[in-house]
Motif scaffolding. Structure first.
Motif, PDB file in Angstrom:
ATOM      1  N   SER A  88      -5.134 -68.980  63.464  1.00  0.00           N
ATOM      2  CA  SER A  88      -6.059 -68.238  64.316  1.00  0.00           C
ATOM      3  C   SER A  88      -5.375 -67.890  65.633  1.00  0.00           C
ATOM      4  O   SER A  88      -5.516 -66.771  66.151  1.00  0.00           O
ATOM      5  CB  SER A  88      -7.324 -69.064  64.580  1.00  0.00           C
ATOM      6  OG  SER A  88      -8.188 -68.391  65.468  1.00  0.00           O
ATOM      7  N   ALA A  89      -4.620 -68.842  66.166  1.00  0.00           N
ATOM      8  CA  ALA A  89      -3.867 -68.587  67.396  1.00  0.00           C
ATOM      9  C   ALA A  89      -2.843 -67.475  67.174  1.00  0.00           C
ATOM     10  O   ALA A  89      -2.722 -66.551  67.983  1.00  0.00           O
ATOM     11  CB  ALA A  89      -3.176 -69.865  67.870  1.00  0.00           C
ATOM     12  N   ILE A  90      -2.123 -67.551  66.062  1.00  0.00           N
ATOM     13  CA  ILE A  90      -1.105 -66.538  65.760  1.00  0.00           C
ATOM     14  C   ILE A  90      -1.746 -65.166  65.583  1.00  0.00           C
ATOM     15  O   ILE A  90      -1.225 -64.155  66.062  1.00  0.00           O
ATOM     16  CB  ILE A  90      -0.298 -66.949  64.512  1.00  0.00           C
ATOM     17  CG1 ILE A  90       0.604 -68.144  64.868  1.00  0.00           C
ATOM     18  CG2 ILE A  90       0.533 -65.786  63.974  1.00  0.00           C
ATOM     19  CD1 ILE A  90       1.261 -68.799  63.692  1.00  0.00           C
ATOM     20  N   ALA A  91      -2.915 -65.116  64.907  1.00  0.00           N
ATOM     21  CA  ALA A  91      -3.619 -63.847  64.715  1.00  0.00           C
ATOM     22  C   ALA A  91      -4.039 -63.247  66.046  1.00  0.00           C
ATOM     23  O   ALA A  91      -4.144 -62.020  66.183  1.00  0.00           O
ATOM     24  CB  ALA A  91      -4.846 -64.057  63.828  1.00  0.00           C
ATOM     25  N   ARG A 158      -4.396 -62.285  59.895  1.00  0.00           N
ATOM     26  CA  ARG A 158      -5.537 -61.763  60.648  1.00  0.00           C
ATOM     27  C   ARG A 158      -6.720 -62.717  60.539  1.00  0.00           C
ATOM     28  O   ARG A 158      -6.819 -63.502  59.601  1.00  0.00           O
ATOM     29  CB  ARG A 158      -5.982 -60.398  60.101  1.00  0.00           C
ATOM     30  CG  ARG A 158      -4.888 -59.351  60.041  1.00  0.00           C
ATOM     31  CD  ARG A 158      -4.579 -58.764  61.401  1.00  0.00           C
ATOM     32  NE  ARG A 158      -3.611 -57.684  61.294  1.00  0.00           N
ATOM     33  CZ  ARG A 158      -2.293 -57.821  61.421  1.00  0.00           C
ATOM     34  NH1 ARG A 158      -1.784 -59.025  61.677  1.00  0.00           N
ATOM     35  NH2 ARG A 158      -1.486 -56.784  61.308  1.00  0.00           N
ATOM     36  N   GLU A 159      -7.640 -62.604  61.498  1.00  0.00           N
ATOM     37  CA  GLU A 159      -8.909 -63.308  61.434  1.00  0.00           C
ATOM     38  C   GLU A 159     -10.008 -62.267  61.303  1.00  0.00           C
ATOM     39  O   GLU A 159      -9.949 -61.212  61.946  1.00  0.00           O
ATOM     40  CB  GLU A 159      -9.132 -64.165  62.680  1.00  0.00           C
ATOM     41  CG  GLU A 159     -10.351 -65.057  62.577  1.00  0.00           C
ATOM     42  CD  GLU A 159     -10.352 -66.198  63.584  1.00  0.00           C
ATOM     43  OE1 GLU A 159     -11.341 -66.946  63.626  1.00  0.00           O
ATOM     44  OE2 GLU A 159      -9.348 -66.357  64.315  1.00  0.00           O
ATOM     45  N   CYS A 160     -10.981 -62.537  60.464  1.00  0.00           N
ATOM     46  CA  CYS A 160     -12.058 -61.588  60.209  1.00  0.00           C
ATOM     47  C   CYS A 160     -12.676 -61.104  61.512  1.00  0.00           C
ATOM     48  O   CYS A 160     -12.941 -61.898  62.422  1.00  0.00           O
ATOM     49  CB  CYS A 160     -13.118 -62.224  59.314  1.00  0.00           C
ATOM     50  SG  CYS A 160     -14.418 -61.075  58.797  1.00  0.00           S
ATOM     51  N   TRP A 167     -12.967 -66.489  58.899  1.00  0.00           N
ATOM     52  CA  TRP A 167     -12.006 -66.590  57.806  1.00  0.00           C
ATOM     53  C   TRP A 167     -10.706 -65.865  58.146  1.00  0.00           C
ATOM     54  O   TRP A 167     -10.707 -64.838  58.846  1.00  0.00           O
ATOM     55  CB  TRP A 167     -12.601 -66.027  56.528  1.00  0.00           C
ATOM     56  CG  TRP A 167     -13.478 -67.021  55.811  1.00  0.00           C
ATOM     57  CD1 TRP A 167     -14.027 -68.154  56.341  1.00  0.00           C
ATOM     58  CD2 TRP A 167     -13.898 -66.970  54.451  1.00  0.00           C
ATOM     59  NE1 TRP A 167     -14.763 -68.809  55.390  1.00  0.00           N
ATOM     60  CE2 TRP A 167     -14.708 -68.112  54.228  1.00  0.00           C
ATOM     61  CE3 TRP A 167     -13.681 -66.070  53.414  1.00  0.00           C
ATOM     62  CZ2 TRP A 167     -15.276 -68.371  52.984  1.00  0.00           C
ATOM     63  CZ3 TRP A 167     -14.257 -66.326  52.177  1.00  0.00           C
ATOM     64  CH2 TRP A 167     -15.045 -67.469  51.964  1.00  0.00           C
ATOM     65  N   LEU A 168      -9.626 -66.421  57.634  1.00  0.00           N
ATOM     66  CA  LEU A 168      -8.290 -65.881  57.856  1.00  0.00           C
ATOM     67  C   LEU A 168      -7.773 -65.210  56.586  1.00  0.00           C
ATOM     68  O   LEU A 168      -8.187 -65.556  55.480  1.00  0.00           O
ATOM     69  CB  LEU A 168      -7.334 -67.006  58.252  1.00  0.00           C
ATOM     70  CG  LEU A 168      -7.672 -67.760  59.541  1.00  0.00           C
ATOM     71  CD1 LEU A 168      -6.874 -69.061  59.616  1.00  0.00           C
ATOM     72  CD2 LEU A 168      -7.386 -66.893  60.761  1.00  0.00           C
ATOM     73  N   PHE A 169      -6.846 -64.279  56.759  1.00  0.00           N
ATOM     74  CA  PHE A 169      -6.261 -63.605  55.600  1.00  0.00           C
ATOM     75  C   PHE A 169      -4.939 -62.953  56.005  1.00  0.00           C
ATOM     76  O   PHE A 169      -4.659 -62.770  57.191  1.00  0.00           O
ATOM     77  CB  PHE A 169      -7.218 -62.546  55.041  1.00  0.00           C
ATOM     78  CG  PHE A 169      -7.610 -61.479  56.018  1.00  0.00           C
ATOM     79  CD1 PHE A 169      -6.874 -60.314  56.146  1.00  0.00           C
ATOM     80  CD2 PHE A 169      -8.731 -61.643  56.836  1.00  0.00           C
ATOM     81  CE1 PHE A 169      -7.235 -59.324  57.060  1.00  0.00           C
ATOM     82  CE2 PHE A 169      -9.109 -60.665  57.750  1.00  0.00           C
ATOM     83  CZ  PHE A 169      -8.353 -59.502  57.860  1.00  0.00           C
ATOM     84  N   CYS A 181     -12.458 -60.097  56.120  1.00  0.00           N
ATOM     85  CA  CYS A 181     -11.977 -61.024  55.097  1.00  0.00           C
ATOM     86  C   CYS A 181     -12.254 -60.455  53.709  1.00  0.00           C
ATOM     87  O   CYS A 181     -11.456 -60.597  52.789  1.00  0.00           O
ATOM     88  CB  CYS A 181     -12.639 -62.395  55.260  1.00  0.00           C
ATOM     89  SG  CYS A 181     -14.448 -62.398  55.094  1.00  0.00           S
ATOM     90  N   SER A 182     -13.390 -59.765  53.568  1.00  0.00           N
ATOM     91  CA  SER A 182     -13.769 -59.146  52.299  1.00  0.00           C
ATOM     92  C   SER A 182     -14.695 -57.980  52.567  1.00  0.00           C
ATOM     93  O   SER A 182     -15.649 -58.099  53.337  1.00  0.00           O
ATOM     94  CB  SER A 182     -14.467 -60.168  51.393  1.00  0.00           C
ATOM     95  OG  SER A 182     -15.026 -59.536  50.248  1.00  0.00           O
TER      96      SER A 182
END
Length: 201
Positions: A88-91, A158-160, A167-169, A181-182
């Motif tokens: 989440s931090a990286i996103a 990424r984070e939704c 959610w992350l993806f 996320c979807s």
């Protein structure tokens, strides 16, 4: 085996593990999906990390060693939270915290002795020792996190964008513009919200 069904939309198993909390972390709609060691096994099976043979063995073993199984569940949840906080931090283009990275490194050290190089018809792959241990699900999950941290795909985490989802993806879209996320869930909800905003004001 439990009938609980999990969603796998992240593009990698470590982020799918992070996504075993529904809703948005810290909000009223957050919900725990890993309520028992059986849930963890079910997730591992659906993620392709455990075979049916391993599941049967671990179900029996967890009933015999309930305290140990619950400790593994606690470890998996701690790992899940560390994975979420890191990615989440990286996103958000921030630097992950040292304590979260320490959780990853601790579990890497614990799981390293379980890893094996296995020969397959198409070449050599990473595999895991047999028979399964109560914590067999943790080693491949943390290996997935380490692989992502050291890969080119890291820049596409990424984070939704939904305020009610965390959610992350991995964004594998052609122009790296995926926001949800979807599309079936958060993306569709956003479409409906925008439609209502335009037509019912």
């Amino acid at each position: 085996m439990s009938e609980k069904t999990f969603e796998f939309v992240a593009g990698t198993k470590c982020l799918d593990l992070a996504n075993t909390i529904g809703g948005a972390r810290g909000q009223a709609n957050a919900s725990e999906y890993l309520n028992s060691y059986q849930d963890l096994l079910n997730w591992g099976y659906q993620a392709g990390m455990l075979s049916k043979k391993q599941i049967v063995y671990l179900e029996l073993k967890s009933k015999e060693y309930k305290i140990e199984a619950n400790k593994v569940l606690d470890r998996a949840r701690r790992l899940r939270e560390a994975i979420y906080q890191i990615f989440s931090a990286i996103a958000s283009q921030k630097t992950p915290s040292d304590p979260d990275l320490a959780v990853i490194n601790l579990e890497l050290a614990r799981g390293l002795h379980q890893s094996r190089i296995i020969s397959t018809p198409s070449g050599y792959i990473w595999g895991w020792e047999e028979p399964a241990r109560l914590d067999s699900i943790i080693a491949p999950a943390v290996r997935s996190a380490a692989d992502l941290l050291t890969s080119a795909a890291l820049s596409h985490v990424r984070e939704c964008a939904s305020p009610s989802c965390s959610w992350l993806f991995i964004d594998e879209s052609k122009n790296h513009s995926r926001r949800w996320c979807s599309m079936k869930t958060c993306g569709n909800t956003n479409k409906i919200r925008r439609f209502r905003s335009r037509h019912f004001q």
